[in-house]
Design a protein around this motif. Sequence first.
Motif, PDB file in Angstrom:
ATOM      1  N   VAL A   1     150.854 -27.350  28.063  1.00 42.49           N
ATOM      2  CA  VAL A   1     149.944 -27.293  29.036  1.00 42.49           C
ATOM      3  C   VAL A   1     149.848 -29.228  29.446  1.00 42.49           C
ATOM      4  N   ARG A   2     149.150 -29.669  29.946  1.00 42.14           N
ATOM      5  CA  ARG A   2     149.290 -30.942  31.183  1.00 42.14           C
ATOM      6  C   ARG A   2     148.313 -31.788  31.149  1.00 42.14           C
ATOM      7  N   ILE A   3     147.983 -32.722  30.797  1.00 37.39           N
ATOM      8  CA  ILE A   3     146.529 -33.198  30.143  1.00 37.39           C
ATOM      9  C   ILE A   3     146.191 -33.806  31.378  1.00 37.39           C
ATOM     10  N   VAL A   4     144.656 -33.269  31.453  1.00 43.79           N
ATOM     11  CA  VAL A   4     143.962 -33.772  32.944  1.00 43.79           C
ATOM     12  C   VAL A   4     142.942 -34.697  32.944  1.00 43.79           C
ATOM     13  N   GLU A   5     142.516 -35.203  31.803  1.00 45.51           N
ATOM     14  CA  GLU A   5     141.270 -36.094  31.448  1.00 45.51           C
ATOM     15  C   GLU A   5     141.433 -36.640  30.323  1.00 45.51           C
ATOM     16  N   TYR A   6     141.434 -37.509  30.362  1.00 51.84           N
ATOM     17  CA  TYR A   6     141.305 -38.307  28.588  1.00 51.84           C
ATOM     18  C   TYR A   6     140.786 -40.101  28.887  1.00 51.84           C
TER      19      TYR A   6
ATOM     20  N   MET B   1     140.780 -14.924  26.593  1.00 54.20           N
ATOM     21  CA  MET B   1     141.045 -14.557  28.116  1.00 54.20           C
ATOM     22  C   MET B   1     143.125 -14.714  27.223  1.00 54.20           C
ATOM     23  N   LEU B   2     143.299 -15.759  26.673  1.00 55.21           N
ATOM     24  CA  LEU B   2     144.550 -16.445  26.669  1.00 55.21           C
ATOM     25  C   LEU B   2     144.833 -15.890  24.506  1.00 55.21           C
ATOM     26  N   LEU B   3     144.650 -15.171  24.035  1.00 47.10           N
ATOM     27  CA  LEU B   3     144.752 -15.274  22.940  1.00 47.10           C
ATOM     28  C   LEU B   3     145.338 -13.137  23.135  1.00 47.10           C
ATOM     29  N   GLN B   4     144.696 -12.714  24.647  1.00 48.58           N
ATOM     30  CA  GLN B   4     144.481 -11.088  25.249  1.00 48.58           C
ATOM     31  C   GLN B   4     145.825 -11.200  25.704  1.00 48.58           C
ATOM     32  N   GLY B   5     147.087 -12.705  25.810  1.00 52.98           N
ATOM     33  CA  GLY B   5     147.901 -12.552  26.614  1.00 52.98           C
ATOM     34  C   GLY B   5     147.396 -13.284  28.092  1.00 52.98           C
ATOM     35  N   LYS B   6     146.295 -13.166  28.436  1.00 54.98           N
ATOM     36  CA  LYS B   6     146.255 -12.984  30.228  1.00 54.98           C
ATOM     37  C   LYS B   6     145.802 -14.295  30.436  1.00 54.98           C
ATOM     38  N   ARG B   7     146.326 -14.655  31.758  1.00 57.11           N
ATOM     39  CA  ARG B   7     145.902 -16.175  32.195  1.00 57.11           C
ATOM     40  C   ARG B   7     145.856 -15.853  33.463  1.00 57.11           C
ATOM     41  N   GLY B   8     144.857 -16.728  34.465  1.00 57.42           N
ATOM     42  CA  GLY B   8     144.484 -16.433  35.830  1.00 57.42           C
ATOM     43  C   GLY B   8     145.518 -17.613  36.280  1.00 57.42           C
ATOM     44  N   LYS B   9     145.561 -17.967  37.225  1.00 59.23           N
ATOM     45  CA  LYS B   9     145.879 -19.139  38.492  1.00 59.23           C
ATOM     46  C   LYS B   9     145.814 -20.576  37.830  1.00 59.23           C
ATOM     47  N   ILE B  10     144.844 -20.638  36.762  1.00 54.60           N
ATOM     48  CA  ILE B  10     144.430 -21.325  36.897  1.00 54.60           C
ATOM     49  C   ILE B  10     143.571 -21.376  35.320  1.00 54.60           C
ATOM     50  N   ALA B  11     144.226 -21.800  34.327  1.00 58.41           N
ATOM     51  CA  ALA B  11     143.143 -22.123  32.429  1.00 58.41           C
ATOM     52  C   ALA B  11     143.352 -23.364  32.293  1.00 58.41           C
TER      53      ALA B  11
ATOM     54  N   GLU C   1     152.034 -27.734  23.224  1.00 54.60           N
ATOM     55  CA  GLU C   1     153.142 -28.766  23.280  1.00 54.60           C
ATOM     56  C   GLU C   1     152.691 -29.377  24.782  1.00 54.60           C
ATOM     57  N   ILE C   2     152.507 -30.973  24.731  1.00 56.23           N
ATOM     58  CA  ILE C   2     151.798 -31.344  25.938  1.00 56.23           C
ATOM     59  C   ILE C   2     153.510 -32.000  26.462  1.00 56.23           C
ATOM     60  N   LEU C   3     153.152 -30.903  27.961  1.00 50.37           N
ATOM     61  CA  LEU C   3     154.251 -31.052  28.768  1.00 50.37           C
ATOM     62  C   LEU C   3     154.262 -32.876  29.747  1.00 50.37           C
TER      63      LEU C   3
ATOM     64  N   SER D   1     140.267 -32.507  28.502  1.00 53.35           N
ATOM     65  CA  SER D   1     140.741 -31.746  29.144  1.00 53.35           C
ATOM     66  C   SER D   1     142.326 -31.223  29.420  1.00 53.35           C
ATOM     67  N   VAL D   2     142.730 -30.161  29.224  1.00 51.24           N
ATOM     68  CA  VAL D   2     143.827 -29.659  29.459  1.00 51.24           C
ATOM     69  C   VAL D   2     144.604 -28.257  31.094  1.00 51.24           C
ATOM     70  N   ASN D   3     145.135 -28.917  31.159  1.00 56.18           N
ATOM     71  CA  ASN D   3     145.935 -27.714  31.852  1.00 56.18           C
ATOM     72  C   ASN D   3     147.021 -26.528  31.425  1.00 56.18           C
ATOM     73  N   VAL D   4     146.392 -25.525  31.268  1.00 58.75           N
ATOM     74  CA  VAL D   4     147.902 -24.857  30.718  1.00 58.75           C
ATOM     75  C   VAL D   4     148.832 -24.798  31.440  1.00 58.75           C
ATOM     76  N   MET D   5     149.592 -25.062  31.460  1.00 57.66           N
ATOM     77  CA  MET D   5     150.711 -24.079  32.326  1.00 57.66           C
ATOM     78  C   MET D   5     151.983 -23.253  32.145  1.00 57.66           C
ATOM     79  N   SER D   6     151.911 -22.914  30.734  1.00 59.51           N
ATOM     80  CA  SER D   6     152.537 -21.555  30.306  1.00 59.51           C
ATOM     81  C   SER D   6     151.707 -20.803  28.919  1.00 59.51           C
ATOM     82  N   SER D   7     151.382 -20.220  28.927  1.00 57.11           N
ATOM     83  CA  SER D   7     151.408 -19.516  27.144  1.00 57.11           C
ATOM     84  C   SER D   7     152.342 -18.038  27.110  1.00 57.11           C
ATOM     85  N   ASN D   8     152.506 -18.139  26.014  1.00 58.81           N
ATOM     86  CA  ASN D   8     152.976 -16.913  24.635  1.00 58.81           C
ATOM     87  C   ASN D   8     151.860 -16.905  24.025  1.00 58.81           C
TER      88      ASN D   8
END
Length: 372
Positions: free
Chosen positions: A283-288, A225-235, A364-366, A254-261
């Motif tokens: 992205v934001r790391i949510v599990e490591y 989905m992200l490769l198509q430029g489509k993102r829901g509320k959570i990725a 980029e991990i923010l 595991s990371v949450n995608v905060m923004s994508s382009n």
Amino acid sequence: MKRWLMALICLLMLTGCWDERQFKNVKLVLSMGYDVGEEGGIIQTVSIPSVRRSVEGPGEERIQVISTPAHTPREARDKLDQMISETFDPSKVKVILLGEELAKKNIFPLLDELYRNPNSNLNSYLAIADDGTARDVIDTKNTSETRISQYIGGLLEAAVYSTHATGENLQLLCAELLEPGIDFSVPMVKVDEEKQLITFAGMGLFHDKQYSGEKIEPDQSTLYMLLQGKRGKIARLTAKVSDEHEEEMLNYVSVNVMSSNQDLKLEIKDNEVTAHLKLKMKVRIVEYPSDHLYVKGKVGRISNKLAEVLTAESEQIVSQLQEANSDILGVGRRVKAFHPKVWKELDWDKDYPEITIKPKVEVEILQHGITN
């Protein structure tokens, strides 16, 4: 006198409810399915809720599932109309399911009647029954939901929310069905007969107007989905970024995608098309589980490794798209729009699987949570 005159004019202009349809006179079809029938025909299956009135308290709702063979969807509708009380009404259909074998044929004739009927609900989701029939899915008995349409519709909406599916409805799919140079994908659902559950089974890849038989698996659908430029509320993405730990869990992040382009650029030399697909993510790391993110340079190393892994996975997805001859990314549409002379010289059905598509993912991990 003026008030009476204005009131009279208003009364003459009011048309009233000339086109009203009384709920008591119709049977609302909430889910609809099509399967392969005999001698080139189809089998249509519908689920219809009905409420039995009760003297005390709320009425009891029952779901009626009916199937009929026919040559066309309209003929099937007429036959179903003869099996039910009141009148068949498709204006509230929430989900339309296609059996896998039927989806491998041209699906536009199946949808033609829905597009022509002004009472059809073009917000309906379209899905494919993976490795089964539409009737199997519609006839699934599940105690958590009374209506199968509510169950499947909620499942697909959740897939859109979590960036596993596109969420395209019949109206949005119509343009992609008819326009050359771009294809589409449709969510697939599968019945777990043992548990009596319906699960999301990935995204079925279409070429032209038929299902190619290839699909993107659920664990790759978010990146797809992200490769198509489509993102829901959570990725959310999970990837293996190390091999140094014996305990396998410690090698994953595991990371949450905060923004994508997403950016797709074309390079054309001597009528040879090369597509450069770049995906940038913050992205934001949510599990490591391995921890120790405070160590200097470790976040950067994880970022680079994650980009490397996701780029390799993107190459697999692109390769699968080309094997299915499914131009989901719309490369052909861009060639047609920006290089019309080149487009006229190409036979896109034959040339698309041979073009070069180079994906690249940058990460980029923010943030990495409240612990190190």
